[in-house]
Design a protein around this motif. Structure first.
Motif, PDB file in Angstrom:
ATOM      1  N   PRO A 100      -4.604  31.773  29.947  1.00 53.58           N
ATOM      2  CA  PRO A 100      -4.541  31.227  31.302  1.00 53.58           C
ATOM      3  C   PRO A 100      -4.573  29.703  31.304  1.00 53.58           C
ATOM      4  O   PRO A 100      -5.402  29.077  30.640  1.00 53.58           O
ATOM      5  N   GLN A 127      -6.571  36.717  34.294  1.00 53.72           N
ATOM      6  CA  GLN A 127      -6.394  35.339  34.727  1.00 53.72           C
ATOM      7  C   GLN A 127      -7.633  34.743  35.386  1.00 53.72           C
ATOM      8  O   GLN A 127      -7.698  33.537  35.617  1.00 53.72           O
ATOM      9  N   GLN A 128      -8.631  35.564  35.695  1.00 54.33           N
ATOM     10  CA  GLN A 128      -9.851  35.093  36.350  1.00 54.33           C
ATOM     11  C   GLN A 128     -11.060  35.585  35.566  1.00 54.33           C
ATOM     12  O   GLN A 128     -10.966  36.469  34.725  1.00 54.33           O
ATOM     13  N   GLY A 129     -12.226  35.000  35.879  1.00 52.91           N
ATOM     14  CA  GLY A 129     -13.471  35.476  35.296  1.00 52.91           C
ATOM     15  C   GLY A 129     -13.944  34.639  34.124  1.00 52.91           C
ATOM     16  O   GLY A 129     -13.204  33.816  33.569  1.00 52.91           O
ATOM     17  N   ALA A 132     -11.803  34.480  30.866  1.00 55.82           N
ATOM     18  CA  ALA A 132     -10.358  34.304  31.014  1.00 55.82           C
ATOM     19  C   ALA A 132      -9.763  33.424  29.922  1.00 55.82           C
ATOM     20  O   ALA A 132      -8.644  33.674  29.465  1.00 55.82           O
ATOM     21  N   GLU A 133     -10.493  32.423  29.464  1.00 57.00           N
ATOM     22  CA  GLU A 133      -9.950  31.489  28.481  1.00 57.00           C
ATOM     23  C   GLU A 133     -10.087  31.994  27.046  1.00 57.00           C
ATOM     24  O   GLU A 133      -9.550  31.386  26.123  1.00 57.00           O
ATOM     25  N   ASP A 202      -1.049  40.693  37.136  1.00 59.51           N
ATOM     26  CA  ASP A 202      -2.031  40.271  36.136  1.00 59.51           C
ATOM     27  C   ASP A 202      -2.420  41.502  35.329  1.00 59.51           C
ATOM     28  O   ASP A 202      -3.105  42.397  35.842  1.00 59.51           O
ATOM     29  N   SER A 204      -4.163  42.772  31.703  1.00 60.77           N
ATOM     30  CA  SER A 204      -4.954  42.302  30.558  1.00 60.77           C
ATOM     31  C   SER A 204      -5.166  43.403  29.538  1.00 60.77           C
ATOM     32  O   SER A 204      -5.140  44.596  29.859  1.00 60.77           O
TER      33      SER A 204
END
Length: 376
Positions: A100, A127-129, A132-133, A202, A204
């Motif tokens: 992201p 993409q969130q939370g 995410a990275e 999105d 994952s």
């Protein structure tokens, strides 16, 4: 009939993903008739460097990139980003699988596509939370999601699910389903006379792994703990010849039948083994007795006896065993693919789609051709 399923003919897909999940989704779209342009950096998709390979081509890359056109662009340079923008402006579907934030820096964003583009992002944790990275791989997500904890080997150790990229491929399938649902939604919009809207998806690895274990997650959540294994003593056993076979038991009478087949009817009468839950509780006493009985005859003989009794049982095959099996050959379960640079590869038919057999592109094979088509 299945060979003619090409519902996405005329659809332009821009695939800026690498590895397995995103490329697999895009390759399935190609199998359904879409025109797929794969964007690769000068070094190529990293899957080109893994598995059996020759030059810049590998079996892994071929497996997940069949039917595409490869365009090599350096997105660190303005000329590469400009070409990417022109291609994106034509895309009906765009795929990216960067961590992201990276795709945004490169200009691979929903707004770069057509007003009604289906834009798909694939990542490890979404993409969130908080996560995410984080980078992720199949094995890491198997551990994180709880999948590894469910795969306890005979050694008592929790294991990753073998060499099969279970989460990566499930994510690719999940992405394909999501894209198809978005395209179907757009078709409904058009049928209703409403301008189709942009869809941003999105998908994952984490969520796909959890979805693969929906039953296990739901039961553990209900009980507040890990439930016992539901069908002890189902599993793999080794015959006297060293080969393994798999037996599955879904109903109580099958345990009694199995005990008779292996010459240990007394086990079925032992109160410690009365019912699946009891057998799981006392498995350390039960399983060695079963293994000792099975070690007296070859695996194929046990399979023959079990199958004669209509039990769910088969040998543990290798992929080569499967390719050579009379049933697999009779139904044409594998289709030969002549792949430049590697030779002839046997690929399983795509379920429901038939004998689609199109090679994967060489690195940058179509760069000049595609750029010429967009006026560059």
């Amino acid at each position: 009939m299945a060979d003619s399923l090409q519902p996405y003919r005329g659809l332009f897909v821009l695939d800026a993903s690498q590895g397995i999940a995103g490329p697999y989704c895009a390759s399935l779209l190609a199998a359904c008739g879409a025109t797929v342009v794969k964007i690769e950096p000068p070094a190529g998709d990293w899957s080109r460097g893994l598995s059996t390979r020759e030059g810049t081509q590998s079996v892994m890359h071929v497996s997940f990139n069949r039917g595409k056109r490869s365009v090599m662009l350096d997105l660190q340079e303005e000329t590469g980003r400009a070409a990417m923008r022109k291609l994106a402006a034509r895309a009906d579907v765009m795929l990216e699988a960067f961590r992201p934030g990276v795709a945004k820096r490169l200009g691979i964003v929903p707004e770069a596509g057509k007003p009604d583009v289906v834009f798909l992002s694939i990542s490890g944790f979404g993409q969130q939370g908080p996560n995410a990275e984080r980078p992720a791989t199949d094995g890491v997500v198997q551990a994180y999601s709880g999948m590894v904890s469910l795969n306890i080997g005979a050694d008592g150790i929790p294991h990753r699910t073998g060499q099969i990229m279970a989460v990566d491929m499930t994510t690719g399938l999940s992405a394909m389903i999501a894209v198809q649902a978005a395209l179907a939604g757009q078709a409904q919009d058009r049928a209703a006379g409403t301008p189709p809207q942009r869809r941003v998806l999105d998908v994952s690895l984490m969520q796909s792994a959890a979805a693969l274990m929906a039953f296990n997650v739901a039961e553990a959540g209900l009980l507040g703990g890990v439930p016992p294994i539901a069908n002890t003593p189902s599993g793999t056993y080794q015959g006297s010849d060293g080969r393994w076979f798999m037996i599955a038991m879904l109903r109580e009478p099958e345990f009694h039948q199995f005990c008779g087949i292996i010459g240990r009817p007394d086990l079925a009468e032992d109160p410690r083994f009365a019912g699946f839950a009891a057998r799981h509780e006392h498995r350390e006493a039960l399983l060695p007795a079963i293994r000792a009985a099975i070690a007296t005859a070859p695996a194929a003989e046990w399979v023959r006896r079990c199958q004669a009794g209509r039990m769910l049982c088969d040998l543990v095959n290798t992929p080569l065993d499967w390719l050579a099996d009379p049933h697999a050959q009779a139904v044409g379960a594998a289709v030969p693919l002549d792949q430049p640079g590697l030779g002839t590869l046997p690929f399983p038919r795509l379920p429901g789609l038939g004998s689609w057999s199109v090679p994967a592109p060489g690195l940058g094979e179509h760069t000049e051709e595609v750029l010429r088509e967009i006026g560059l």
